[in-house]
Design a protein around this motif. Structure first.
Motif, PDB file in Angstrom:
ATOM      1  N   HIS A  20      -1.486  -0.075   8.112  1.00 15.65           N
ATOM      2  CA  HIS A  20      -1.316   0.721   6.919  1.00 15.65           C
ATOM      3  C   HIS A  20      -0.584   0.185   5.997  1.00 15.65           C
ATOM      4  CE1 HIS A  20      -3.142   4.313   8.772  1.00 15.65           C
ATOM      5  NE2 HIS A  20      -2.771   5.230   7.806  1.00 15.65           N
ATOM      6  N   GLN A  21       0.384  -0.718   6.407  1.00 16.19           N
ATOM      7  CA  GLN A  21       1.015  -1.565   5.346  1.00 16.19           C
ATOM      8  C   GLN A  21       0.310  -2.673   4.642  1.00 16.19           C
ATOM      9  OE1 GLN A  21       5.111  -3.096   6.707  1.00 16.19           O
ATOM     10  NE2 GLN A  21       4.108  -4.970   5.710  1.00 16.19           N
ATOM     11  N   ILE A  22      -0.463  -3.335   5.479  1.00 19.16           N
ATOM     12  CA  ILE A  22      -1.357  -4.381   5.154  1.00 19.16           C
ATOM     13  C   ILE A  22      -2.520  -4.142   4.107  1.00 19.16           C
ATOM     14  CG2 ILE A  22      -2.256  -6.729   5.718  1.00 19.16           C
ATOM     15  CD1 ILE A  22       0.808  -6.518   6.356  1.00 19.16           C
ATOM     16  N   GLY A  23      -3.090  -3.258   4.772  1.00 23.71           N
ATOM     17  CA  GLY A  23      -4.464  -2.597   4.035  1.00 23.71           C
ATOM     18  C   GLY A  23      -5.599  -3.406   4.029  1.00 23.71           C
ATOM     19  N   PRO A  27      -6.664 -12.076   3.189  1.00 26.52           N
ATOM     20  CA  PRO A  27      -5.941 -12.216   1.977  1.00 26.52           C
ATOM     21  C   PRO A  27      -6.883 -11.905   1.207  1.00 26.52           C
ATOM     22  CG  PRO A  27      -5.125 -13.817   3.334  1.00 26.52           C
ATOM     23  CD  PRO A  27      -6.259 -13.276   4.096  1.00 26.52           C
ATOM     24  N   SER A  28      -7.005 -11.771  -0.314  1.00 28.45           N
ATOM     25  CA  SER A  28      -7.963 -11.365  -1.508  1.00 28.45           C
ATOM     26  C   SER A  28      -8.612 -12.731  -1.350  1.00 28.45           C
ATOM     27  CB  SER A  28      -7.116 -10.916  -2.616  1.00 28.45           C
ATOM     28  OG  SER A  28      -6.754  -9.734  -2.373  1.00 28.45           O
ATOM     29  N   GLN A  29      -9.807 -12.830  -1.824  1.00 22.56           N
ATOM     30  CA  GLN A  29     -10.619 -14.180  -2.124  1.00 22.56           C
ATOM     31  C   GLN A  29     -10.781 -14.239  -3.642  1.00 22.56           C
ATOM     32  OE1 GLN A  29     -13.290 -12.322   0.274  1.00 22.56           O
ATOM     33  NE2 GLN A  29     -11.341 -11.932   1.464  1.00 22.56           N
ATOM     34  N   LEU A  51       3.349  -7.006  -6.902  1.00 17.13           N
ATOM     35  CA  LEU A  51       4.033  -6.476  -5.704  1.00 17.13           C
ATOM     36  C   LEU A  51       2.960  -6.404  -4.685  1.00 17.13           C
ATOM     37  CD1 LEU A  51       4.283  -2.894  -7.690  1.00 17.13           C
ATOM     38  CD2 LEU A  51       6.195  -4.579  -7.549  1.00 17.13           C
ATOM     39  N   GLY A  52       3.537  -6.745  -3.336  1.00 21.05           N
ATOM     40  CA  GLY A  52       2.704  -6.915  -2.290  1.00 21.05           C
ATOM     41  C   GLY A  52       2.075  -8.205  -2.272  1.00 21.05           C
ATOM     42  N   ALA A  53       2.758  -9.463  -2.441  1.00 21.62           N
ATOM     43  CA  ALA A  53       1.964 -10.770  -2.517  1.00 21.62           C
ATOM     44  C   ALA A  53       1.449 -11.299  -1.370  1.00 21.62           C
ATOM     45  CB  ALA A  53       3.057 -11.516  -3.174  1.00 21.62           C
ATOM     46  N   CYS A  74       7.169  -9.862  -5.003  1.00 21.42           N
ATOM     47  CA  CYS A  74       7.704  -9.344  -3.454  1.00 21.42           C
ATOM     48  C   CYS A  74       6.695  -8.913  -2.713  1.00 21.42           C
ATOM     49  CB  CYS A  74       8.776  -8.119  -4.093  1.00 21.42           C
ATOM     50  SG  CYS A  74       7.445  -6.628  -4.295  1.00 21.42           S
ATOM     51  N   GLU A  75       7.203  -9.097  -1.447  1.00 18.27           N
ATOM     52  CA  GLU A  75       6.127  -8.752  -0.215  1.00 18.27           C
ATOM     53  C   GLU A  75       7.369  -8.435   0.668  1.00 18.27           C
ATOM     54  OE1 GLU A  75       3.242  -8.502   1.041  1.00 18.27           O
ATOM     55  OE2 GLU A  75       4.668  -8.245   2.919  1.00 18.27           O
ATOM     56  N   ILE A  76       6.875  -7.158   1.431  1.00 13.39           N
ATOM     57  CA  ILE A  76       7.841  -6.392   2.259  1.00 13.39           C
ATOM     58  C   ILE A  76       7.626  -6.927   3.677  1.00 13.39           C
ATOM     59  CG2 ILE A  76       5.974  -4.701   3.056  1.00 13.39           C
ATOM     60  CD1 ILE A  76       8.002  -2.539   2.880  1.00 13.39           C
ATOM     61  N   ALA A 103      10.866  -4.862  -0.593  1.00 15.92           N
ATOM     62  CA  ALA A 103       9.987  -3.976  -0.974  1.00 15.92           C
ATOM     63  C   ALA A 103       9.696  -3.923  -2.460  1.00 15.92           C
ATOM     64  CB  ALA A 103      10.039  -2.775  -0.081  1.00 15.92           C
ATOM     65  N   ALA A 104       8.673  -3.221  -3.014  1.00 15.11           N
ATOM     66  CA  ALA A 104       8.744  -2.901  -4.290  1.00 15.11           C
ATOM     67  C   ALA A 104       9.706  -2.024  -5.033  1.00 15.11           C
ATOM     68  CB  ALA A 104       7.134  -2.664  -4.496  1.00 15.11           C
ATOM     69  N   GLU A 105       9.984  -1.337  -4.052  1.00 18.92           N
ATOM     70  CA  GLU A 105      11.101  -0.055  -4.296  1.00 18.92           C
ATOM     71  C   GLU A 105      12.412  -0.887  -4.810  1.00 18.92           C
ATOM     72  OE1 GLU A 105       9.072  -0.113  -1.869  1.00 18.92           O
ATOM     73  OE2 GLU A 105       7.583   1.635  -2.008  1.00 18.92           O
ATOM     74  N   ASN A 106      12.650  -1.880  -3.824  1.00 18.40           N
ATOM     75  CA  ASN A 106      13.984  -2.516  -3.900  1.00 18.40           C
ATOM     76  C   ASN A 106      13.948  -3.612  -5.160  1.00 18.40           C
ATOM     77  OD1 ASN A 106      14.791  -1.158  -1.757  1.00 18.40           O
ATOM     78  ND2 ASN A 106      14.427  -2.704  -0.465  1.00 18.40           N
ATOM     79  N   SER A 124      -0.552  -5.631  -8.734  1.00 18.08           N
ATOM     80  CA  SER A 124      -0.409  -5.185  -7.210  1.00 18.08           C
ATOM     81  C   SER A 124      -1.288  -5.131  -6.241  1.00 18.08           C
ATOM     82  CB  SER A 124       0.173  -3.547  -7.487  1.00 18.08           C
ATOM     83  OG  SER A 124       0.352  -2.868  -6.127  1.00 18.08           O
ATOM     84  N   GLY A 125      -1.078  -5.522  -4.961  1.00 19.94           N
ATOM     85  CA  GLY A 125      -1.997  -5.744  -4.065  1.00 19.94           C
ATOM     86  C   GLY A 125      -1.438  -4.415  -2.782  1.00 19.94           C
ATOM     87  N   ILE A 126      -0.435  -3.438  -3.213  1.00 19.52           N
ATOM     88  CA  ILE A 126       0.028  -2.718  -2.243  1.00 19.52           C
ATOM     89  C   ILE A 126      -1.165  -1.619  -1.851  1.00 19.52           C
ATOM     90  CG2 ILE A 126       1.670  -0.840  -1.955  1.00 19.52           C
ATOM     91  CD1 ILE A 126       3.559  -2.334  -3.530  1.00 19.52           C
TER      92      ILE A 126
HETATM   93  C1  LIG Z   1      -3.952  -6.031   0.738  1.00 19.53           C
HETATM   94  S1  LIG Z   1      -2.441  -7.128   1.088  1.00 19.53           S
HETATM   95  C2  LIG Z   1      -2.514  -7.982  -0.166  1.00 19.53           C
HETATM   96  C3  LIG Z   1      -1.872  -9.312  -0.302  1.00 19.53           C
HETATM   97  C4  LIG Z   1      -2.146 -10.232  -1.445  1.00 19.53           C
HETATM   98  N1  LIG Z   1      -1.657  -9.771  -2.571  1.00 19.53           N
HETATM   99  C5  LIG Z   1      -3.486 -10.538  -1.263  1.00 19.53           C
HETATM  100  O1  LIG Z   1      -4.068 -10.202  -2.461  1.00 19.53           O
HETATM  101  O2  LIG Z   1      -4.090 -11.166  -0.525  1.00 19.53           O
HETATM  102  C6  LIG Z   1      -1.182  -5.699   0.773  1.00 19.53           C
HETATM  103  C7  LIG Z   1       0.317  -6.303   0.813  1.00 19.53           C
HETATM  104  O3  LIG Z   1       1.066  -5.410   0.352  1.00 19.53           O
HETATM  105  C8  LIG Z   1       2.207  -5.497   1.264  1.00 19.53           C
HETATM  106  N2  LIG Z   1       3.288  -4.242   1.106  1.00 19.53           N
HETATM  107  C9  LIG Z   1       2.778  -3.021   1.424  1.00 19.53           C
HETATM  108  N3  LIG Z   1       3.871  -2.050   0.881  1.00 19.53           N
HETATM  109  C10 LIG Z   1       4.642  -2.788   0.170  1.00 19.53           C
HETATM  110  C11 LIG Z   1       5.911  -2.392  -0.562  1.00 19.53           C
HETATM  111  N4  LIG Z   1       6.231  -1.271  -0.569  1.00 19.53           N
HETATM  112  N5  LIG Z   1       6.530  -3.355  -1.251  1.00 19.53           N
HETATM  113  C12 LIG Z   1       6.043  -4.670  -1.294  1.00 19.53           C
HETATM  114  N6  LIG Z   1       5.009  -5.259  -0.382  1.00 19.53           N
HETATM  115  C13 LIG Z   1       4.162  -4.309   0.256  1.00 19.53           C
HETATM  116  C14 LIG Z   1       1.792  -5.660   2.480  1.00 19.53           C
HETATM  117  O4  LIG Z   1       2.731  -6.163   3.254  1.00 19.53           O
HETATM  118  C15 LIG Z   1       0.801  -6.687   2.496  1.00 19.53           C
HETATM  119  O5  LIG Z   1       1.170  -8.014   2.614  1.00 19.53           O
END
Ligand SMILES: C[S@@+](CC[C@H](N)C(=O)[O-])C[C@H]1O[C@@H](n2cnc3c(N)ncnc32)[C@H](O)[C@@H]1O
Length: 192
Positions: A20-23, A27-29, A51-53, A74-76, A103-106, A124-126
């Motif tokens: 749920h956190q990673i989704g 990684p993206s291509q 956000l969500g690097a 940022c990356e959680i 986290a993005a919120e922080n 954002s990738g979140i």
């Molecule tokens: C789908 S991955 C994308 C990773 C990268 N940006 C890419 O494109 O390969 C989503 C990322 O968002 C991070 N993430 C999820 N919730 C987050 C939050 N609230 N703050 C920061 N990062 C978060 C996850 O841990 C995960 O690494």
């Protein structure tokens, strides 16, 4: 183990334990990343928030495309954030490109309490499709608050579930499909 292999393995393991956190599971291509960073001019000199690097797949390409921009990412997940930071250092990026293990919120709280200025781009990738309604709205509010008038929020997702939520905050919304990615994705370009 070679850096990028380790980063992919860490990403995959994180995806298995925190879907749920990673989704996603990888990684993206290239095609998706190129679509995400396309609106940001190579000569851009301001600050870009990411956000969500993850392991820094997009961060690295963005840093190469915009050599004069300041990137604050940022990356959680601490393991992925460390992998990303190491990749950035190996590629010679430090100082102007930062990847914080928070986290993005922080990150938004930090920017607000430091009284830092608004930005032109939040990328954002979140996986917002995995978040509850309240969390998505809070995140969209923070992104809106961090952007200058005319600034752009760029978000990728693997479904259109959140289209209406994004459009409720950002009336000026364009969507582009990216089929050449695993899994296929859509990119939202939302203008403030
Ligand atoms: C789908 S991955 C994308 C990773 C990268 N940006 C890419 O494109 O390969 C989503 C990322 O968002 C991070 N993430 C999820 N919730 C987050 C939050 N609230 N703050 C920061 N990062 C978060 C996850 O841990 C995960 O690494």
């Amino acid at each position: 183990m070679q850096g990028s292999v380790k980063a992919h393995l860490d990403f995959f393991l994180a995806a298995l334990s925190k879907q749920h956190q990673i989704g996603g599971i990888v990684p993206s291509q290239r095609f998706l990343i190129n679509k995400m960073i396309e609106p940001i001019p190579p000569t851009y000199r301001g600050r870009i928030i990411e956000l969500g690097a993850g392991t820094g797949a997009l961060t690295l390409r963005l840093a190469a495309r915009c050599p004069e921009a300041e990137i604050l990412a940022c990356e959680i997940d601490p393991v992925l954030a460390r992998d990303g930071k190491e990749s950035l250092l190996r590629a010679g990026h430090n100082g102007r490109v930062q990847l914080l293990p928070i986290a993005a919120e922080n990150l938004f709280e930090r920017l607000k309490s430091n009284g830092e200025g608004k930005v032109d781009f939040v990328i954002s990738g979140i996986p917002i499709a995995c978040l509850g309604r309240k969390e998505v709205n809070a995140l969209l509010d923070s992104i809106w608050g961090a952007l200058r008038e005319g600034g752009m929020y760029i978000q990728f997702q693997h479904s259109l579930i959140d289209r209406k939520r994004i459009q409720a905050r950002f009336a000026d919304l364009r969507i582009a499909p990216v089929l050449l990615n695993f899994p296929p994705a859509v990119v939202y370009y939302a203008r403030k």
